[in-house]
Motif scaffolding. Sequence first.
Motif, PDB file in Angstrom:
ATOM      1  N   SER A 148      42.141 -19.129 -23.041  1.00 24.80           N
ATOM      2  CA  SER A 148      41.423 -18.492 -21.938  1.00 24.80           C
ATOM      3  C   SER A 148      42.445 -17.934 -20.961  1.00 24.80           C
ATOM      4  O   SER A 148      43.637 -18.250 -21.021  1.00 24.80           O
ATOM      5  CB  SER A 148      40.476 -19.477 -21.259  1.00 24.80           C
ATOM      6  OG  SER A 148      41.202 -20.565 -20.767  1.00 24.80           O
TER       7      SER A 148
ATOM      8  N   SER B  33      37.824 -17.379 -22.838  1.00 19.56           N
ATOM      9  CA  SER B  33      37.187 -16.725 -21.696  1.00 19.56           C
ATOM     10  C   SER B  33      38.219 -15.993 -20.841  1.00 19.56           C
ATOM     11  O   SER B  33      39.373 -16.401 -20.760  1.00 19.56           O
ATOM     12  CB  SER B  33      36.481 -17.752 -20.819  1.00 19.56           C
ATOM     13  OG  SER B  33      35.475 -18.395 -21.544  1.00 19.56           O
ATOM     14  N   VAL B  34      37.766 -14.929 -20.198  1.00 18.84           N
ATOM     15  CA  VAL B  34      38.587 -14.219 -19.224  1.00 18.84           C
ATOM     16  C   VAL B  34      37.875 -14.353 -17.887  1.00 18.84           C
ATOM     17  O   VAL B  34      36.817 -13.765 -17.670  1.00 18.84           O
ATOM     18  CB  VAL B  34      38.770 -12.734 -19.607  1.00 18.84           C
ATOM     19  CG1 VAL B  34      39.594 -12.016 -18.551  1.00 18.84           C
ATOM     20  CG2 VAL B  34      39.423 -12.613 -20.977  1.00 18.84           C
TER      21      VAL B  34
ATOM     22  N   THR C 133      37.376 -13.570 -14.265  1.00 22.05           N
ATOM     23  CA  THR C 133      37.722 -12.489 -13.350  1.00 22.05           C
ATOM     24  C   THR C 133      37.230 -12.733 -11.928  1.00 22.05           C
ATOM     25  O   THR C 133      37.670 -12.049 -11.010  1.00 22.05           O
ATOM     26  CB  THR C 133      37.121 -11.159 -13.845  1.00 22.05           C
ATOM     27  OG1 THR C 133      35.698 -11.303 -13.917  1.00 22.05           O
ATOM     28  CG2 THR C 133      37.666 -10.787 -15.208  1.00 22.05           C
TER      29      THR C 133
ATOM     30  N   ASN D 162      33.762 -12.907 -21.900  1.00 15.94           N
ATOM     31  CA  ASN D 162      34.696 -11.907 -21.387  1.00 15.94           C
ATOM     32  C   ASN D 162      33.893 -10.735 -20.846  1.00 15.94           C
ATOM     33  O   ASN D 162      33.372  -9.953 -21.631  1.00 15.94           O
ATOM     34  CB  ASN D 162      35.632 -11.442 -22.497  1.00 15.94           C
ATOM     35  CG  ASN D 162      36.629 -10.411 -22.018  1.00 15.94           C
ATOM     36  OD1 ASN D 162      36.716 -10.113 -20.834  1.00 15.94           O
ATOM     37  ND2 ASN D 162      37.383  -9.865 -22.952  1.00 15.94           N
ATOM     38  N   PRO D 163      33.740 -10.612 -19.540  1.00 14.04           N
ATOM     39  CA  PRO D 163      34.223 -11.523 -18.505  1.00 14.04           C
ATOM     40  C   PRO D 163      33.396 -12.803 -18.481  1.00 14.04           C
ATOM     41  O   PRO D 163      32.242 -12.816 -18.895  1.00 14.04           O
ATOM     42  CB  PRO D 163      34.039 -10.734 -17.213  1.00 14.04           C
ATOM     43  CG  PRO D 163      32.896  -9.814 -17.502  1.00 14.04           C
ATOM     44  CD  PRO D 163      33.005  -9.466 -18.964  1.00 14.04           C
ATOM     45  N   ALA D 164      34.005 -13.858 -17.975  1.00 13.09           N
ATOM     46  CA  ALA D 164      33.337 -15.162 -17.952  1.00 13.09           C
ATOM     47  C   ALA D 164      32.132 -15.141 -17.027  1.00 13.09           C
ATOM     48  O   ALA D 164      32.179 -14.581 -15.936  1.00 13.09           O
ATOM     49  CB  ALA D 164      34.321 -16.236 -17.509  1.00 13.09           C
TER      50      ALA D 164
END
Length: 151
Positions: A89, A107-108, A110, A122-124
Amino acid sequence: MRSLNRFLKLRDVLVRTKWLYLTRVWGMDIHPTATFSLSARFDKTYPRGIHVGAETYVAFDAAILSHDTTRRMYRDTVIGRRCFIGARSMILPGVTVGDECVVGSGSVVTKDVPPRSVVAGNPARVIRSDIEVGPYGRFKPEAAAPVVESV
């Protein structure tokens, strides 16, 4: 049959050595009870912007960033206490992950994550709220369902 558990003490020593290196040499704010995979990456461009709370675990290949060169941004990135940051992540600069949160693998993140939440994607995005976790973001076992006796 041999077990890799015999290397746990060596791993603990290596993690503690890396913790000392990150906190003493680079000046990161990582609580002594926090732990992480040896392959977890903490941003060294703005190391004083990294803050990791007590009893938090950062899994393998996770990246905690505190700068963005393209936008000339240097921000504090805060991971709360009792969190779990999933494998691979990415936590972007300036994000605050609240206490007792779980970030799903890959996960990303932001935006800020509210406390006691599970985020993934993504985005989380928040996929669950008001969770209960113990140390290192481990889910607490559900209370046993009451036993109903039949007569």
